[in-house]
Design an enzyme around this catalytic site. Sequence first.
Site, mmCIF file in Angstrom:
data_model
loop_
_atom_site.group_PDB
_atom_site.id
_atom_site.type_symbol
_atom_site.label_atom_id
_atom_site.label_comp_id
_atom_site.label_asym_id
_atom_site.label_seq_id
_atom_site.Cartn_x
_atom_site.Cartn_y
_atom_site.Cartn_z
ATOM 1 N N SER A 177 1.028 -1.344 0.128
ATOM 2 C CA SER A 177 -0.179 -0.261 -0.303
ATOM 3 C C SER A 177 0.765 1.349 0.234
ATOM 4 C CB SER A 177 -0.868 -0.029 1.260
ATOM 5 O OG SER A 177 -1.204 1.402 1.270
ATOM 6 N N THR A 223 6.488 -4.340 6.229
ATOM 7 C CA THR A 223 4.676 -4.235 7.424
ATOM 8 C C THR A 223 5.689 -3.699 8.454
ATOM 9 O OG1 THR A 223 4.859 -6.436 5.667
ATOM 10 C CG2 THR A 223 3.429 -6.137 8.098
ATOM 11 N N ASP A 282 12.015 -14.698 1.650
ATOM 12 C CA ASP A 282 13.473 -13.945 1.643
ATOM 13 C C ASP A 282 14.318 -14.201 2.738
ATOM 14 O OD1 ASP A 282 12.594 -12.748 -0.895
ATOM 15 O OD2 ASP A 282 12.439 -10.972 -0.318
#
Length: 322
Positions: free
Chosen positions: A73, A105, A128
């Site tokens: 976002s 995040t 990752d």
Amino acid sequence: MKKIAVLTSGGDAPGMNACIRAVIRACVHYNLEVYGIHRGYQGLIENEIHPMTASSVANIIQMGGTILKTARSKEFMTPEGRKKAHENLKALGIEGLVCIGGNGTYTGAMIFEKEFGLPSIGCPGTIDNDLWGTDATIGYDTAINTAMDAIDKIRDTADAHNRIFFIEVMGRHSGHIALHAGIAGGAEGIFIPERGNEFADIVKLYEAKARKKEFSIFVVAEGEEEGHAYDIAKKFQGIYPDSDCKVTVLGHVQRGGRPTANDRILASRLGAHAVKALIEGEKNQAVGVVDGKIKFTSFQEAIEHKKDIQDNLWTLNTIITR
Ligand code: F6P
């Protein structure tokens, strides 16, 4: 604390569903009301917040992706976006968040807490494995197994045609996937951004004719500083014009699929501990597993530190990739 909500944000990772499931089930266990936020922080802004029950998460532990969907976002990066998000949570009386995702995040959750005082606990969800404060992230084990499986298959055809394959794997700026999948897949060379001169080393190896192999597998991390797999293959072909070089970019195949047992167990432990932590008044922390034990790391610390690859594995790689 009576009501909490859970979201997944950033790139999806296998095991996120197992984590969501553990969060919901732990809430039921501790008598908390729980909401699921769809499409991460973007859904928070757009009020996509729905009540969840123990049965909302039945039959999902084995699924890749995330039933809550995810997003990266841009709006949540703005104060206006975060204000809207907070108003939506306030209207529902939600007092805490479990945020499953990566560095972005954690950063979002940390800023949100600073502005509105809403406590969050982060669960490391990314293929990752680049997050500080946990030995492994949720999704990483599945991703390296997927990559290894692909390397095994490519090896068959590389052998059949006597070809040199350069296989590019994900990992953004980190080489964890490349190093682990490369070792597990028996690669002859591994290119990762955390170390240098891999190309020169490989050329040296060829020049020394230390081996008489007719085909080779090289694994290249997408963040490798010497270039992408195509660039490295081109350079190699330039030096050895008679070699038959091929490139395979594994891409998003590494993000999907059924999570491994390790990922399901890790995700379940972390999801349940995140809820417990919120109840106990923790905030601004990421939960992880280090040396088998649950560990909390502040978002600030998790964001600031870069998790290096394991040095002993890199040494091992230089010994066995011949
Ligand atoms: O962070 C997970 C990851 O898969 C990285 O390995 C990769 O660089 C990136 O996400 C790709 O992001 P997207 O799916 O948005 O293209």
